[in-house]
Design a protein around this motif. Structure first.
Motif, PDB file in Angstrom:
ATOM      1  N   LYS A  22       0.819  -1.215   0.000  1.00 33.57           N
ATOM      2  CA  LYS A  22       0.000   0.000   0.000  1.00 33.57           C
ATOM      3  C   LYS A  22       0.848   1.258   0.000  1.00 33.57           C
ATOM      4  CE  LYS A  22      -3.824  -1.809   2.692  1.00 33.57           C
ATOM      5  NZ  LYS A  22      -3.701  -2.437   3.977  1.00 33.57           N
ATOM      6  N   TYR A  44      -8.976  -2.973   2.333  1.00 34.01           N
ATOM      7  CA  TYR A  44      -7.907  -2.218   1.678  1.00 34.01           C
ATOM      8  C   TYR A  44      -7.625  -0.901   2.394  1.00 34.01           C
ATOM      9  CZ  TYR A  44      -5.223   0.166  -1.891  1.00 34.01           C
ATOM     10  OH  TYR A  44      -4.229   0.850  -2.554  1.00 34.01           O
ATOM     11  N   ILE A 103      -8.006  -3.576  -4.973  1.00 34.29           N
ATOM     12  CA  ILE A 103      -9.284  -3.989  -4.370  1.00 34.29           C
ATOM     13  C   ILE A 103      -9.878  -5.151  -5.171  1.00 34.29           C
ATOM     14  CG2 ILE A 103     -11.662  -3.243  -3.898  1.00 34.29           C
ATOM     15  CD1 ILE A 103     -10.369  -0.391  -3.422  1.00 34.29           C
TER      16      ILE A 103
END
Ligand code: ADP
Ligand code: MG
Length: 440
Positions: free
Chosen positions: A242, A358, A433
Motif C-alpha cells: 500500500k 484495503y 481492491i
C-alpha cells in the motif's frame, strides 16, 4: 616489500593486513595466499581491498598476468573456489549477495507503462545509492515485481561497489527484534542487532506491511534504525502493498519520513507487457509454448505476474513431457487458475468487504452518511465497483448506501470513471481492491 613501496601503504595498514599473509603456491598463473587467524572478516577485508594491489604488483614483477586468490589458513586443505565462497557467506551474514534472490536482475525485468517510473527510479538508486532518492518506497499489488526490482538494486550495488547491502523481509526483521527482546537478560543481544543493521550501507526491507501493526517495539526499533541510517546518508528501499498514506497503523513520524522520500508505484501490466514478460520468462525453458496459448494466458491473467508465470510454467512442464500442446489441453490444465471469464459471483457485500480491508475502515462507515475525506473516496469506489462488477442498478446501489435518490451514485461513478484514467494511484488502488475480491 614491492607492494609496500609501490602503493605507498602506511605502516599500520601494512602491519595489520599484509604482513601476516603467507604465500602458499602458484599454479596456472593463480597465486594462492593464506590469511592466518581464522577470521573470515579479515579474509573478506583483504580480498576486497588488496586483490587488485597484489595482482598488479605480481603481474608487473613477473611480467605476466596473474590472478590472486586468498584463503583462510585454517581452510587450506580444501581450497576450491566453492569452499572459499561458502565460508565467506556463512560467516558474513550481513554481506548479502547470498540472501538476494539470484533470479532477480534489471536485465530480466520487463519494462512497460505500468512500471516504467519505478524501474527508472530503481536504476537511479542502484547507480547512486544514498543520494537524493532516499528513502525509496515502492508500492503495488502482489506479484507485480516489487521484490524483483528491489533485489535488482541489491545485485547492481554489490556487483559495482563494495557497499554492504542487507536484504531483509520485514518478517525476518520482526523475528530478530522479538528474539533480542526475549533475550533481554542479555542486553548485548539488542545492541548486536543494532550494530548489524547500523553497519550497513544499503538496507532493503521487503513487505513492510507485515512489520506495521505487529507490536510497537518492532516499529520503534525500525524507526530508530531507519533514522540512523538515513541521517548517515545510507540508502533505504522499502516495498509495501500500500501507499504510506493508506497504511493505517503506520507511525506518523514514519509516514512523514516516507512521504518526504521518493514514492513510486507499480501498476498491473497491460496486455502487451504481459506478453513481453511471458516471452522473457520463456527464455528459461527449452520447450516453447505455442503463441496462441501464450496469448490465452496473457489475456486471462491480468493482475499478477507470479500467476502469469505459474500458468506458463505449468503448460511448459506438460509440453516438455507430451511433446505437443493444444489450446484445448492448456485450457483444461489451467482451469483452476483461469476460471471461465467471470469467476465467482461478485456481490456488493464482497466489494464492501474488500474496500474496508484495503483502506482499513469499517464497512459501516463506508455505507454511513459520514462526510470525512477518508470515507468519501472509498464510498465512491464502492459505487463505481458495484456498477462495474455487479448487475446492481443505480437505485440498488443508492439503497445499499441508504440514499433515497441515485444521483449521488451516478456522480460518484462518473467521477471515478474519469479519474481512473488520469490518476495512477487511484487506478492501482482499484486494481488492488479487485485483487482482494478475487481472493474471496
Ligand atoms: P511482488 O514482490 O510485487 O509481490 P515479485 O517481485 O515477487 O512481486 O514478482 C513476482 C514474479 O513475477 C517474480 O518471479 C518476478 O520475477 C516476476 N515479475 C514481476 N514483474 C516482472 C517484470 N516486469 N518483468 C519480469 N518479471 C517480472
Ligand atoms: Mg514481494
Amino acid at each position: 616489500m614491492a607492494i609496500k613501496d609501490e602503493y605507498d601503504l602506511t605502516g599500520i595498514a601494512f602491519n595489520i593486513w599484509l604482513k601476516p599473509l603467507k604465500y602458499l603456491k602458484c599454479e596456472n598463473n593463480v597465486v594462492s595466499i593464506l590469511v592466518p587467524g581464522g577470521n573470515p572478516e579479515m579474509l573478506n577485508y583483504v580480498k576486497i581491498n588488496y586483490t587488485n594491489f597484489f595482482q598488479e604488483a605480481i603481474s608487473q614483477a613477473l611480467q605476466s598476468s596473474f590472478t590472486v586468490e586468498f584463503t583462510l589458513e585454517e581452510d587450506n586443505n580444501d581450497k576450491t573456489d566453492d569452499a572459499v565462497n561458502r565460508s565467506d557467506d556463512e560467516n558474513n551474514e550481513s554481506n548479502t549477495a547470498s540472501s538476494l534472490n539470484p533470479k532477480y536482475h534489471f536485465e530480466n525485468f520487463v519494462v512497460g507503462s505500468n512500471n516504467k517510473l519505478a524501474h527508472s527510479v530503481c536504476l537511479k538508486v542502484a547507480e547512486t545509492p544514498g543520494t537524493e532518492l532516499n528513502p525509496l518506497f515502492i508500492h503495488g499489488g502482489s506479484g507485480l515485481g516489487k521484490t524483483h526490482l528491489m533485489t535488482a538494486i541489491g545485485h547492481y550495488i554489490t556487483e559495482h561497489t563494495n557497499l554492504k547491502v542487507l536484504f531483509v523481509t520485514s518478517e525476518t526483521f520482526l523475528n530478530e527484534v522479538i528474539e533480542s527482546i526475549r533475550n533481554n537478560a542479555n542486553a548485548s543481544s539488542m545492541s548486536r542487532l543494532r550494530e548489524k543493521y547500523r553497519n550497513i550501507d544499503v538496507l532493503l526491507i521487503d513487505d513492510i506491511q507485515f512489520l506495521i501493526g505487529r507490536g510497537s517495539s518492532s516499529q520503534v526499533e525500525f524507526f530508530n534504525t531507519f533514522n540512523t541510517l538515513v541521517q548517515n546518508g545510507k540508502q533505504i528501499v522499502i516495498t509495501s502493498d500500500k501507499h504510506p498514506k493508506h497504511i493505517k497503523e503506520l507511525d506518523e513520524r514514519m509516514r512523514t519520513r516516507f512521504l518526504n522520500g521518493m514514492i513510486v508505484d507499480i501498476a498491473p501490466p497491460a496486455y502487451e507487457t504481459r506478453v513481453a514478460i511471458l516471452r522473457k520468462y520463456a527464455e528459461n525453458f527449452d520447450y516453447k509454448v505455442p503463441d496462441n496459448i501464450v496469448d490465452y494466458i496473457a489475456n486471462h491473467i491480468r493482475s499478477d505476474v507470479r500467476e502469469l508465470e505459474g500458468a506458463y510454467k505449468k503448460v511448459c512442464a506438460f509440453g516438455e513431457i507430451e511433446g505437443d500442446m493444444t489450446l484445448e489441453k492448456a485450457k483444461d490444465m489451467l482451469k483452476e487458475i483461469i476460471s471461465p471469464d467471470n469467476p465467482s459471483v461478485v456481490t456488493s457485500s464482497l466489494i464492501l468487504k474488500a474496500i474496508s480491508e484495503y483502506y482499513n475502515i469499517d464497512e459501516d462507515d463506508i455505507t454511513s452518511k459520514k462526510r470525512n475525506a477518508e470515507i468519501v473516496l472509498p464510498r465512491q469506489i464502492f459505487m463505481y465497483l458495484c456498477r462495474e462488477m455487479t448487475d446492481t442498478t443505480l437505485q440498488g446501489v443508492a439503497a445499499l448506501l441508504d440514499k433515497k435518490d441515485h444521483s449521488t451514485v451516478l456522480h460518484g461513478y462518473n467521477k471515478i470513471s474519469k479519474e481512473i484514467n488520469i490518476n495512477t494511484e487511484l487506478k492501482e488502488s482499484i486494481e488492488a481492491i479487485k485483487n482482494i475480491i478475487k481472493t474471496y
